[in-house]
Design an enzyme around this catalytic site. Sequence first.
Site, short mmCIF file in Angstrom:
data_model
loop_
_atom_site.label_atom_id
_atom_site.label_comp_id
_atom_site.label_asym_id
_atom_site.label_seq_id
_atom_site.Cartn_x
_atom_site.Cartn_y
_atom_site.Cartn_z
N TYR A 1 1.60 9.67 3.95
CA TYR A 1 0.83 10.32 5.22
C TYR A 1 0.02 8.66 5.66
O TYR A 1 0.57 7.22 5.16
CB TYR A 1 0.44 10.94 4.56
CG TYR A 1 -1.32 10.69 4.74
CD1 TYR A 1 -1.28 10.11 3.45
CD2 TYR A 1 -2.59 10.28 5.37
CE1 TYR A 1 -3.05 9.75 2.76
CE2 TYR A 1 -3.63 10.44 4.93
CZ TYR A 1 -3.89 9.30 4.19
OH TYR A 1 -5.33 9.26 3.28
N ARG B 1 3.68 -0.19 7.35
CA ARG B 1 2.44 0.24 6.50
C ARG B 1 3.86 2.01 5.70
O ARG B 1 3.54 2.02 4.32
CB ARG B 1 1.22 0.63 7.02
CG ARG B 1 0.29 0.99 5.21
CD ARG B 1 -0.96 1.10 5.40
NE ARG B 1 -1.52 2.20 6.63
CZ ARG B 1 -2.53 2.24 6.87
NH1 ARG B 1 -3.45 1.31 6.42
NH2 ARG B 1 -3.35 3.54 7.96
N ARG C 1 11.18 22.80 -8.72
CA ARG C 1 10.41 22.55 -9.69
C ARG C 1 11.21 21.22 -11.08
O ARG C 1 11.01 22.62 -12.10
CB ARG C 1 9.54 23.10 -10.14
CG ARG C 1 7.71 22.09 -10.96
CD ARG C 1 6.64 23.37 -11.51
NE ARG C 1 5.83 21.96 -11.52
CZ ARG C 1 5.63 21.92 -12.52
NH1 ARG C 1 6.85 21.61 -13.36
NH2 ARG C 1 4.25 20.55 -13.27
N HIS D 1 9.92 17.25 -12.67
CA HIS D 1 9.13 15.81 -11.81
C HIS D 1 10.29 14.92 -11.77
O HIS D 1 10.22 13.98 -10.50
CB HIS D 1 8.23 15.42 -13.29
CG HIS D 1 7.69 15.90 -13.42
ND1 HIS D 1 7.45 17.64 -13.90
CD2 HIS D 1 6.32 15.82 -13.88
CE1 HIS D 1 5.87 18.16 -13.96
NE2 HIS D 1 5.75 16.78 -14.20
N LYS E 1 -0.61 4.77 1.01
CA LYS E 1 -1.40 5.91 1.46
C LYS E 1 -0.64 7.42 0.82
O LYS E 1 0.22 7.82 1.40
CB LYS E 1 -1.32 5.98 2.92
CG LYS E 1 -2.38 6.17 3.54
CD LYS E 1 -2.55 5.84 5.51
CE LYS E 1 -3.60 6.56 5.75
NZ LYS E 1 -4.90 6.65 5.36
N GLU F 1 -12.82 -0.25 -2.28
CA GLU F 1 -13.08 0.32 -0.71
C GLU F 1 -13.95 1.16 -0.84
O GLU F 1 -14.58 1.60 -1.62
CB GLU F 1 -11.61 0.41 -0.35
CG GLU F 1 -10.92 1.59 -0.67
CD GLU F 1 -9.13 1.87 -0.40
OE1 GLU F 1 -9.47 1.88 0.66
OE2 GLU F 1 -8.12 2.12 -1.43
N LEU G 1 -6.75 0.60 -0.53
CA LEU G 1 -4.85 0.35 0.52
C LEU G 1 -5.26 -0.39 1.88
O LEU G 1 -6.44 -0.64 2.42
CB LEU G 1 -5.64 1.66 2.36
CG LEU G 1 -4.44 2.72 2.62
CD1 LEU G 1 -3.69 2.50 2.13
CD2 LEU G 1 -5.04 2.87 4.09
C1 PLP Z 1 -8.12 4.78 1.34
C2 PLP Z 1 -8.90 4.57 2.38
N1 PLP Z 1 -8.57 2.76 2.95
C3 PLP Z 1 -8.95 2.49 4.10
C4 PLP Z 1 -8.92 3.22 5.40
C5 PLP Z 1 -8.89 2.97 6.19
O1 PLP Z 1 -7.20 2.94 6.36
P1 PLP Z 1 -7.79 2.78 8.29
O2 PLP Z 1 -8.37 1.40 8.86
O3 PLP Z 1 -6.18 2.10 8.33
O4 PLP Z 1 -7.50 4.29 8.84
C6 PLP Z 1 -8.63 4.10 4.61
C7 PLP Z 1 -8.34 5.97 6.02
O5 PLP Z 1 -8.39 6.50 6.09
C8 PLP Z 1 -8.83 5.21 3.37
O6 PLP Z 1 -7.93 6.67 3.67
#
Ligand code: PLP
Length: 286
Positions: free
Chosen positions: A30, A49, A97, A99, A144, A176, A200
């Site tokens: 997403y 991304r 279903r 995998h 993501k 993070e 991310l």
């Molecule tokens: C795990 C994670 N890290 C970092 C971010 C920040 O990313 P962005 O600045 O692209 O929203 C998000 C965004 O929701 C996230 O879910």
Amino acid sequence: MIYLNGDFMPLEEARIPVLDRGFIFGDGVYEVIPVYSRKPFRLAEHLLRLRHSLDGIRLPNPHSDDEWTSLVEQIIARNESDDQYLYLHITRGVAKRDHAFPKDVLPTVFIMSNPLLAPPKELLTTGVAAITTGDNRWLRCDIKAISLLPNVLLRQMAIDAGAVETVLLRDGFMTEGAASNIFVVRNETLLAPPKNNLMLPGITYDVVLELAAAHNIAYQVRAVSEYEVRTAQELLLTSSTKEIMPITHLDGKPVGDGKPGSMFALLYQLYQNYKITIMRGGASIS
Ligand SMILES: Cc1ncc(COP(=O)(O)O)c(C=O)c1O
């Protein structure tokens, strides 16, 4: 109005078969894209991304960037708010279903919009509380992925503790937040962990570093230790929907003097100015 597999419709009318692999396996990716004054913020970067995430799960991109741009423009136009956040969601489609990847199955493509509300002013003046815990997610946090169960549990830990975010630590270093990137300020220098498979690559993270570079703010992109987090002058969290927020308490203890610091104030203002530039049609950071 939402978009689902070629059609625009009210959210209430949208239906997904129960065998969708997003529902069965969390097999999808997403994006979340903020929209200010009906202009998508950093769309090219979000689409890049998205491409990286799709490549990461070996799902061919169902649309070209031009097609995505057109869908994004149509969704923005069909929703009321001037400031919105768009949620783009692609799964490996509907199949019996199993995998292993299904053959000859179309991906499911879903886009929705919600009003984007700026973080309450009081949170910016008091700051927010965060907790720390071990990062128990997989080793492809750069994708993501819609399978967000670890992030859901980690964020809920913060809520249960009366905080808003969980700062994640892996092998003695910060990765993070559960749904944000984290910056540390020490010796008037902004510290950011390097982008790798453990976090991310935030779009807001990039904006903050570009703003720092353009405005002669001292910064370093390097591994940040747990000790440096715990003894920071300031902690900042960034995300597309929260923008930049000051973390003023960590695990119940004040960060620095427990108030939002000067680095936050400066970056927050630069970020707001940059948004205004974008809304007026400018693009580059200067
Ligand atoms: C795990 C994670 N890290 C970092 C971010 C920040 O990313 P962005 O600045 O692209 O929203 C998000 C965004 O929701 C996230 O879910």
